[in-house]
Design a protein around this motif. Structure first.
Motif, PDB file in Angstrom:
ATOM      1  N   ALA A 138       0.823  -1.205   0.000  1.00 58.85           N
ATOM      2  CA  ALA A 138       0.000   0.000   0.000  1.00 58.85           C
ATOM      3  C   ALA A 138       0.858   1.256   0.000  1.00 58.85           C
ATOM      4  N   GLY A 139       1.979   1.216   0.697  1.00 61.62           N
ATOM      5  CA  GLY A 139       2.864   2.375   0.727  1.00 61.62           C
ATOM      6  C   GLY A 139       3.436   2.684  -0.644  1.00 61.62           C
ATOM      7  N   ALA A 140       3.785   1.652  -1.390  1.00 62.25           N
ATOM      8  CA  ALA A 140       4.308   1.857  -2.736  1.00 62.25           C
ATOM      9  C   ALA A 140       3.232   2.419  -3.656  1.00 62.25           C
ATOM     10  N   ALA A 141       2.005   1.913  -3.494  1.00 60.97           N
ATOM     11  CA  ALA A 141       0.899   2.434  -4.293  1.00 60.97           C
ATOM     12  C   ALA A 141       0.665   3.907  -3.997  1.00 60.97           C
ATOM     13  N   ARG A 142       0.724   4.268  -2.733  1.00 61.36           N
ATOM     14  CA  ARG A 142       0.509   5.670  -2.359  1.00 61.36           C
ATOM     15  C   ARG A 142       1.588   6.565  -2.962  1.00 61.36           C
ATOM     16  N   SER A 143       2.836   6.110  -2.926  1.00 60.29           N
ATOM     17  CA  SER A 143       3.929   6.900  -3.490  1.00 60.29           C
ATOM     18  C   SER A 143       3.722   7.121  -4.982  1.00 60.29           C
ATOM     19  N   VAL A 152      -9.106   9.248  -0.671  1.00 57.49           N
ATOM     20  CA  VAL A 152      -8.354   8.094  -1.184  1.00 57.49           C
ATOM     21  C   VAL A 152      -7.024   7.986  -0.450  1.00 57.49           C
ATOM     22  N   ASP A 153      -6.352   9.117  -0.297  1.00 50.52           N
ATOM     23  CA  ASP A 153      -5.061   9.100   0.388  1.00 50.52           C
ATOM     24  C   ASP A 153      -5.220   8.670   1.851  1.00 50.52           C
ATOM     25  N   GLN A 154      -6.234   9.177   2.519  1.00 54.63           N
ATOM     26  CA  GLN A 154      -6.469   8.795   3.909  1.00 54.63           C
ATOM     27  C   GLN A 154      -6.760   7.301   4.042  1.00 54.63           C
ATOM     28  N   ALA A 155      -7.503   6.758   3.072  1.00 51.80           N
ATOM     29  CA  ALA A 155      -7.792   5.320   3.101  1.00 51.80           C
ATOM     30  C   ALA A 155      -6.523   4.501   2.904  1.00 51.80           C
ATOM     31  N   LEU A 156      -5.617   4.991   2.065  1.00 50.86           N
ATOM     32  CA  LEU A 156      -4.332   4.302   1.886  1.00 50.86           C
ATOM     33  C   LEU A 156      -3.509   4.351   3.163  1.00 50.86           C
ATOM     34  N   VAL A 157      -3.490   5.516   3.809  1.00 48.07           N
ATOM     35  CA  VAL A 157      -2.749   5.648   5.070  1.00 48.07           C
ATOM     36  C   VAL A 157      -3.324   4.698   6.122  1.00 48.07           C
ATOM     37  N   ALA A 158      -4.648   4.624   6.187  1.00 49.41           N
ATOM     38  CA  ALA A 158      -5.289   3.733   7.163  1.00 49.41           C
ATOM     39  C   ALA A 158      -4.965   2.276   6.857  1.00 49.41           C
ATOM     40  N   LEU A 159      -4.889   1.926   5.586  1.00 49.06           N
ATOM     41  CA  LEU A 159      -4.549   0.555   5.211  1.00 49.06           C
ATOM     42  C   LEU A 159      -3.124   0.225   5.614  1.00 49.06           C
ATOM     43  N   VAL A 160      -2.211   1.172   5.382  1.00 47.02           N
ATOM     44  CA  VAL A 160      -0.820   0.959   5.784  1.00 47.02           C
ATOM     45  C   VAL A 160      -0.708   0.790   7.293  1.00 47.02           C
ATOM     46  N   ALA A 183      -7.703   0.267   8.919  1.00 46.58           N
ATOM     47  CA  ALA A 183      -8.826   0.059   8.000  1.00 46.58           C
ATOM     48  C   ALA A 183      -8.379  -0.936   6.936  1.00 46.58           C
ATOM     49  N   GLY A 184      -9.347  -1.533   6.276  1.00 42.24           N
ATOM     50  CA  GLY A 184      -9.014  -2.543   5.291  1.00 42.24           C
ATOM     51  C   GLY A 184      -9.194  -2.062   3.866  1.00 42.24           C
ATOM     52  N   ILE A 185      -9.090  -3.003   2.934  1.00 38.24           N
ATOM     53  CA  ILE A 185      -9.165  -2.682   1.518  1.00 38.24           C
ATOM     54  C   ILE A 185     -10.564  -2.236   1.120  1.00 38.24           C
ATOM     55  N   VAL A 186     -11.566  -2.622   1.874  1.00 42.89           N
ATOM     56  CA  VAL A 186     -12.939  -2.255   1.528  1.00 42.89           C
ATOM     57  C   VAL A 186     -13.106  -0.738   1.530  1.00 42.89           C
ATOM     58  N   GLU A 187     -12.574  -0.071   2.557  1.00 43.01           N
ATOM     59  CA  GLU A 187     -12.705   1.379   2.642  1.00 43.01           C
ATOM     60  C   GLU A 187     -11.956   2.066   1.498  1.00 43.01           C
ATOM     61  N   LEU A 188     -10.822   1.504   1.147  1.00 47.70           N
ATOM     62  CA  LEU A 188     -10.052   2.076   0.048  1.00 47.70           C
ATOM     63  C   LEU A 188     -10.815   1.947  -1.264  1.00 47.70           C
ATOM     64  N   ARG A 189     -11.395   0.780  -1.484  1.00 47.31           N
ATOM     65  CA  ARG A 189     -12.176   0.597  -2.711  1.00 47.31           C
ATOM     66  C   ARG A 189     -13.365   1.557  -2.761  1.00 47.31           C
ATOM     67  N   LYS A 190     -13.998   1.791  -1.644  1.00 46.81           N
ATOM     68  CA  LYS A 190     -15.125   2.721  -1.609  1.00 46.81           C
ATOM     69  C   LYS A 190     -14.679   4.124  -2.015  1.00 46.81           C
ATOM     70  N   ALA A 191     -13.526   4.538  -1.491  1.00 48.22           N
ATOM     71  CA  ALA A 191     -13.033   5.879  -1.812  1.00 48.22           C
ATOM     72  C   ALA A 191     -12.690   6.004  -3.294  1.00 48.22           C
ATOM     73  N   VAL A 192     -12.083   4.961  -3.866  1.00 44.45           N
ATOM     74  CA  VAL A 192     -11.706   4.996  -5.275  1.00 44.45           C
ATOM     75  C   VAL A 192     -12.955   4.940  -6.162  1.00 44.45           C
ATOM     76  N   ASP A 193     -13.959   4.162  -5.754  1.00 43.62           N
ATOM     77  CA  ASP A 193     -15.214   4.146  -6.514  1.00 43.62           C
ATOM     78  C   ASP A 193     -15.857   5.524  -6.539  1.00 43.62           C
TER      79      ASP A 193
END
Length: 507
Positions: A385-390, A458-466, A470-480
């Motif tokens: 997730a950190g690499a994706a955020r970068s 989206v960025d906050q969801a990535l930080v939470a995943l790292v 929070a899990g991938i579900v929240e990140l997917r919601k933000a990206v959707d």
């Protein structure tokens, strides 16, 4: 700077790779076959991985029949000027007047010294170049007596001129610093910088030094041809110099001709497809634009008009599909601008601004697809997730904070390359040009701010995943949600602005 009126030249700047000599020769032959004017070879005699430039140019001249050849640029410290002059005259004679002399004071001093060149300070190198030009021209004089030049760096005493050259060989100097630029204006036939070291924004100031030096020497500045080594990519949006469709290349190079006085463009590429595309798509378009500007221009750069046609730029429709149950805004209360005038036709120039807007948006749509792919890689465990955020933080959509100023800076760089970005912005112009667009512009600005907020989610969801909170579900919601908002917004903007851009222009 003015258009000096020189005929346009186009060529290639090839690498003399010793590992595959036949490929270099094939690229030179291709340069002629596709109709370009000039093939040039970089000259680094101390580089063991390179073929000798002079030998290579001789073979290229023998295998071709029309194209001119030149070193780009000859290394003076390793090529004594009297010998260089005779070599140049000989190759010009053998090729039927197809040689030009690109010349430099010498770079990579330590490597040259290791090959036997004299060790000189930068100032001494420029002084030696001035002496060398005098010697070279004296050797080329058809009716002169013995050459007697007793310089600090070169002494030629009693050498006879010759051989006779079929045409007047040009001396084109690779120059960047003020003293070398002054030598160019005072003594040279051409100035040959590279865009990699002197970007388009630097040309005006450097041209002025050349012009002032020419005038001080009693020369017409127009006697100095302005050549430019260039490189670029046909991918991208056109936000940077020579990165985008061939039409963007053509506009930018034509602008450099009519505003900065550049008149020869030499493509640094060893890729045959790039060379073919440059010759087929860019060169004729530049010639046409410059010809039309010279025929009817008033000194101010403007793209030429094409015959009027029915409006042919189609905004990207919104398919109405939504991935998220959440809504960033109410799409039903979006204001609409004035209806297009019935029967109105638009020139190709007028349509270009809308086309560029859609090109920019297509780049953002592609980035959105890439972003969604990164999230799926995170979900699959193949990407941290950190690499994706970068990576996401380097994207245009993330760098663009969606406020008016930054958005317009990015947009206007694509829509028009011939006005300073600081002075020209799109939305204020449209507000002033047609008050009926004010509600639309206000809404678009508000949506830019909203999209910035969604990107932050989206960025906050990535930080939470790292962090594991929070899990991938929240990140997917933000990206959707981002997908819904961005695609909807881009379609709305195109629907409302493509026609006004054609009618009102972008500045």
């Amino acid at each position: 700077m003015p258009d000096y009126g020189h005929d346009l030249l186009f060529g290639t700047f090839l690498t003399p790779t010793a590992a595959d000599p036949q490929r270099v020769l094939a690229l030179a032959q291709l340069t002629e076959d596709v109709g370009l004017d000039l093939v040039t070879i970089q000259d680094h005699p101390y580089q063991p991985a390179f073929l000798d430039t002079w030998t290579l140019l001789s073979v290229i001249a023998a295998r071709t029949s029309r194209i001119h050849v030149a070193p780009n640029v000859a290394n003076l410290p390793l090529r004594p000027p009297a010998v260089l002059a005779r070599s140049a005259a000989s190759l010009d004679a053998l090729s039927g007047g197809r040689f030009e002399l690109g010349l430099g004071a010498g770079a990579f001093g330590e490597a040259a010294v290791a090959m036997g060149a004299p060790k000189r300070t930068p100032g001494e190198s420029v002084a030696a170049l001035e002496e060398a030009i005098e010697i070279i021209r004296s050797i080329w004089r058809h009716d002169g007596g013995p050459v007697r030049i007793d310089g600090k760096h070169y002494r030629v005493w009693g050498a006879k001129p010759g051989p006779v050259t079929p045409h007047e060989i040009g001396i084109w100097l690779g120059a960047y610093k003020p003293r070398m630029l002054r030598v160019t204006g005072a003594l040279a036939d051409g100035w040959l910088p590279s865009s990699f070291y002197a970007g388009p924004e630097q040309l005006a100031g450097m041209n002025k030094i050349v012009d002032d030096a020419a005038a001080e020497a009693g020369r017409d500045p127009a006697l100095v041809r302005r050549l430019y080594n260039i490189g670029g990519s046909f991918s991208g949006t056109g936000a940077e110099f020579l990165t985008g469709p061939a039409a963007v290349w053509a506009e930018q190079l034509a602008e450099l001709t009519v505003i900065e006085g550049m008149s020869a463009y030499i493509l640094a590429s060893d890729d045959p497809d790039t060379i073919r595309r440059f010759a087929a798509e860019v060169v004729p378009a530049v010639r046409e634009l410059v010809d039309q500007e010279r025929a009817g221009g008033d000194g101010a750069w403007s793209m030429p008009e094409a015959p009027g046609t029915a409006f042919g730029v189609t905004p990207t429709p919104d398919d109405g599909d939504r991935l998220s149950a959440e809504r960033v805004w109410n799409e039903d209360d979006r204001p609409a601008g004035p209806a297009p005038e019935a029967g109105r036709v638009y020139t190709a120039h007028e349509q270009a601004s809308g086309r560029h807007l859609i090109d920019v948006h297509d780049h953002l749509r592609a980035e959105l697809t890439e972003l969604r792919g990164l999230i799926e890689q995170v979900a699959a465990g193949s990407l941290e997730a950190g690499a994706a955020r970068s990576h996401i933080n380097t994207m245009t959509m993330r760098q663009n904070n969606w406020t008016l100023g930054t958005y317009c800076e990015s947009y206007c760089r694509v829509v028009t390359t011939h006005h300073t970005l600081e002075d020209r912005t799109l939305f204020p112009h449209l507000r002033r040009a047609d008050s009926r667009l004010v509600p639309v512009i206000d809404r678009l600005e508000a949506e830019h701010v909203a999209i910035h907020g969604v990107l932050e989610r989206v960025d906050q969801a990535l930080v939470a995943l790292v962090a594991g909170t929070a899990g991938i579900v929240e990140l997917r919601k933000a990206v959707d949600l981002l997908t819904d908002a961005l695609l909807s917004h881009l379609s709305y903007e195109e629907r409302e602005l493509v026609e006004p851009l054609a009618r009102l222009g972008s500045h």
